[in-house]
Design a protein around this motif. Sequence first.
Motif, PDB file in Angstrom:
ATOM      1  N   PRO A   1      17.353 -12.710  -8.882  1.00  0.00           N
ATOM      2  CA  PRO A   1      16.200 -12.168  -8.133  1.00  0.00           C
ATOM      3  C   PRO A   1      15.261 -11.384  -9.054  1.00  0.00           C
ATOM      4  CG  PRO A   1      18.280 -11.683  -7.022  1.00  0.00           C
ATOM      5  CD  PRO A   1      18.637 -12.176  -8.391  1.00  0.00           C
ATOM      6  N   PRO A   2      13.966 -11.521  -8.848  1.00  0.00           N
ATOM      7  CA  PRO A   2      13.000 -10.743  -9.622  1.00  0.00           C
ATOM      8  C   PRO A   2      12.914  -9.325  -9.070  1.00  0.00           C
ATOM      9  CG  PRO A   2      11.861 -12.085  -8.034  1.00  0.00           C
ATOM     10  CD  PRO A   2      13.321 -12.423  -7.883  1.00  0.00           C
ATOM     11  N   PRO A   3      12.172  -8.445  -9.734  1.00  0.00           N
ATOM     12  CA  PRO A   3      11.988  -7.095  -9.188  1.00  0.00           C
ATOM     13  C   PRO A   3      11.427  -7.155  -7.772  1.00  0.00           C
ATOM     14  CG  PRO A   3      11.136  -7.221 -11.431  1.00  0.00           C
ATOM     15  CD  PRO A   3      11.468  -8.629 -11.019  1.00  0.00           C
ATOM     16  N   PRO A   4      11.740  -6.163  -6.958  1.00  0.00           N
ATOM     17  CA  PRO A   4      11.244  -6.167  -5.576  1.00  0.00           C
ATOM     18  C   PRO A   4       9.730  -6.035  -5.520  1.00  0.00           C
ATOM     19  CG  PRO A   4      12.236  -4.052  -6.117  1.00  0.00           C
ATOM     20  CD  PRO A   4      12.553  -4.965  -7.251  1.00  0.00           C
ATOM     21  N   SER A   5       9.142  -6.445  -4.402  1.00  0.00           N
ATOM     22  CA  SER A   5       7.710  -6.282  -4.201  1.00  0.00           C
ATOM     23  C   SER A   5       7.319  -4.815  -4.361  1.00  0.00           C
ATOM     24  CB  SER A   5       7.306  -6.766  -2.804  1.00  0.00           C
ATOM     25  OG  SER A   5       7.494  -8.154  -2.665  1.00  0.00           O
ATOM     26  N   GLN A   6       6.113  -4.597  -4.852  1.00  0.00           N
ATOM     27  CA  GLN A   6       5.590  -3.241  -5.023  1.00  0.00           C
ATOM     28  C   GLN A   6       4.207  -3.179  -4.381  1.00  0.00           C
ATOM     29  OE1 GLN A   6       7.216  -0.619  -6.393  1.00  0.00           O
ATOM     30  NE2 GLN A   6       9.011  -1.912  -6.701  1.00  0.00           N
ATOM     31  N   ILE A   7       4.130  -2.585  -3.207  1.00  0.00           N
ATOM     32  CA  ILE A   7       2.864  -2.536  -2.465  1.00  0.00           C
ATOM     33  C   ILE A   7       2.741  -1.198  -1.737  1.00  0.00           C
ATOM     34  CG2 ILE A   7       2.663  -5.030  -2.088  1.00  0.00           C
ATOM     35  CD1 ILE A   7       3.905  -4.552   0.707  1.00  0.00           C
ATOM     36  N   PRO A   8       1.525  -0.772  -1.436  1.00  0.00           N
ATOM     37  CA  PRO A   8       1.350   0.391  -0.565  1.00  0.00           C
ATOM     38  C   PRO A   8       1.674   0.020   0.878  1.00  0.00           C
ATOM     39  CG  PRO A   8      -0.786  -0.511  -1.167  1.00  0.00           C
ATOM     40  CD  PRO A   8       0.239  -1.297  -1.938  1.00  0.00           C
ATOM     41  N   LYS A   9       2.148   0.991   1.648  1.00  0.00           N
ATOM     42  CA  LYS A   9       2.586   0.715   3.018  1.00  0.00           C
ATOM     43  C   LYS A   9       2.055   1.754   3.997  1.00  0.00           C
ATOM     44  CE  LYS A   9       6.957  -1.454   1.603  1.00  0.00           C
ATOM     45  NZ  LYS A   9       8.434  -1.409   1.737  1.00  0.00           N
TER      46      LYS A   9
ATOM     47  N   ASP B   1      -3.947   5.567  -8.012  1.00  0.00           N
ATOM     48  CA  ASP B   1      -3.160   5.057  -6.890  1.00  0.00           C
ATOM     49  C   ASP B   1      -1.688   5.416  -7.029  1.00  0.00           C
ATOM     50  OD1 ASP B   1      -5.482   3.914  -5.902  1.00  0.00           O
ATOM     51  OD2 ASP B   1      -5.066   1.946  -6.772  1.00  0.00           O
ATOM     52  N   LEU B   2      -1.077   5.760  -5.893  1.00  0.00           N
ATOM     53  CA  LEU B   2       0.321   6.182  -5.890  1.00  0.00           C
ATOM     54  C   LEU B   2       1.297   5.011  -5.882  1.00  0.00           C
ATOM     55  CD1 LEU B   2       0.093   9.113  -3.326  1.00  0.00           C
ATOM     56  CD2 LEU B   2       0.895   9.309  -5.690  1.00  0.00           C
ATOM     57  N   ALA B   3       1.008   3.993  -5.076  1.00  0.00           N
ATOM     58  CA  ALA B   3       1.956   2.883  -4.900  1.00  0.00           C
ATOM     59  C   ALA B   3       1.720   1.801  -5.948  1.00  0.00           C
ATOM     60  CB  ALA B   3       1.816   2.300  -3.506  1.00  0.00           C
ATOM     61  N   GLY B   4       2.643   0.836  -5.978  1.00  0.00           N
ATOM     62  CA  GLY B   4       2.481  -0.329  -6.847  1.00  0.00           C
ATOM     63  C   GLY B   4       3.085  -0.140  -8.226  1.00  0.00           C
ATOM     64  N   ILE B   5       2.760  -1.076  -9.104  1.00  0.00           N
ATOM     65  CA  ILE B   5       3.195  -1.007 -10.501  1.00  0.00           C
ATOM     66  C   ILE B   5       2.171  -0.174 -11.256  1.00  0.00           C
ATOM     67  CG2 ILE B   5       3.733  -2.307 -12.589  1.00  0.00           C
ATOM     68  CD1 ILE B   5       4.374  -4.712 -10.807  1.00  0.00           C
ATOM     69  N   ARG B   6       2.585   0.990 -11.711  1.00  0.00           N
ATOM     70  CA  ARG B   6       1.679   1.916 -12.388  1.00  0.00           C
ATOM     71  C   ARG B   6       1.846   1.753 -13.898  1.00  0.00           C
ATOM     72  NH1 ARG B   6       1.940   7.715 -10.797  1.00  0.00           N
ATOM     73  NH2 ARG B   6      -0.241   7.719 -10.089  1.00  0.00           N
ATOM     74  N   LEU B   7       0.809   1.248 -14.530  1.00  0.00           N
ATOM     75  CA  LEU B   7       0.820   1.070 -15.976  1.00  0.00           C
ATOM     76  C   LEU B   7       1.016   2.412 -16.675  1.00  0.00           C
ATOM     77  CD1 LEU B   7      -2.171  -1.429 -16.263  1.00  0.00           C
ATOM     78  CD2 LEU B   7       0.234  -1.954 -16.688  1.00  0.00           C
ATOM     79  N   PRO B   8       1.411   2.397 -17.955  1.00  0.00           N
ATOM     80  CA  PRO B   8       1.583   3.671 -18.679  1.00  0.00           C
ATOM     81  C   PRO B   8       0.354   4.561 -18.612  1.00  0.00           C
ATOM     82  CG  PRO B   8       2.478   1.855 -19.954  1.00  0.00           C
ATOM     83  CD  PRO B   8       1.804   1.238 -18.772  1.00  0.00           C
ATOM     84  N   GLU B   9      -0.838   3.947 -18.652  1.00  0.00           N
ATOM     85  CA  GLU B   9      -2.076   4.723 -18.609  1.00  0.00           C
ATOM     86  C   GLU B   9      -2.289   5.404 -17.259  1.00  0.00           C
ATOM     87  OE1 GLU B   9      -2.946   1.106 -21.294  1.00  0.00           O
ATOM     88  OE2 GLU B   9      -1.732   1.596 -19.533  1.00  0.00           O
ATOM     89  N   VAL B  10      -1.620   4.904 -16.217  1.00  0.00           N
ATOM     90  CA  VAL B  10      -1.722   5.510 -14.890  1.00  0.00           C
ATOM     91  C   VAL B  10      -0.642   6.566 -14.699  1.00  0.00           C
ATOM     92  CG1 VAL B  10      -1.676   5.042 -12.392  1.00  0.00           C
ATOM     93  CG2 VAL B  10      -2.753   3.417 -13.955  1.00  0.00           C
ATOM     94  N   GLN B  11       0.528   6.315 -15.263  1.00  0.00           N
ATOM     95  CA  GLN B  11       1.619   7.293 -15.161  1.00  0.00           C
ATOM     96  C   GLN B  11       1.385   8.511 -16.036  1.00  0.00           C
ATOM     97  OE1 GLN B  11       5.753   5.934 -15.083  1.00  0.00           O
ATOM     98  NE2 GLN B  11       5.019   3.818 -15.111  1.00  0.00           N
TER      99      GLN B  11
END
Length: 280
Positions: free
Chosen positions: A83-91, A171-181
Amino acid sequence: MEIFSANEYWVKAASLMTTDPTGKEDLPDSIFTRIYFMSSMQHGTGTGASKGNCQQFLNPLDSQAVQRALFFAMDKWVTTGTPPPPSQIPKLSDGTLVKPDQASTGFPRIPGVTYSGFKTTRYLLNYGPKFYITGIPTINPPTFTPPYQDNPANGAIYPSFVPRTDVDGNDLAGIRLPEVQVPLATYTGWALRAAPQNDDGCEGSGQSIPFPKTKAERLASGDPRLSIEERYGNFETYSSLLHSAIDNLVRAGYLLPFDAERALSKNLNHVQNDTLLPKK
């Protein structure tokens, strides 16, 4: 797999992929699919050195490295069943998918930055009285009454939402790139046009709004976002936080080791070359 940016929420109503048509609840994830939201990104990769037709500098965030890792994951999913990584979305359910007004998103009031909450509206369009039964349009294109956005006269509106942000406007949710973290700026998936089309949507573009460099600069401008100096203090602290963010993305399956090394080198070199932080 679907991989998309924050711009898709603001301009293309991407929340409709993961909520019911009434906008009241999240849809359950499918075991056969994954949806990955790239936090704070515009549609495609821009450059922080150009504004184009927009009011602010364009968004330079680049999702290619994450896409590479997910292509590898998809291959393993198909060939070995891993299985790939789980979905990453805002909810809606956790408060990370919200209405576009500033109070709801939590976007900071940054001096010199206009925030209007402008997003594209999706309608149940009138293609004729029997279109949704026969699929044959008798009114095409459908008629519109100005203004186009958020106007019930143009048909029933599908409720759509946008990502909630942190105190910096990222943005809080999702895949946050290093530049966002470990940010040096606020990055958005939305943008507004400069004159003469002032405050109209700037289509697929986003924004890059640098943090003040020092506390004195922040206080002088009235910027609510902490300065680079205040949040990191020195190069070593920034480097440590960046290492940690990148390592976590590798462990989660969103970066390959090769791309992790490149991300580390690119961001450290940027801070060093621009002398944004002193060394201990």
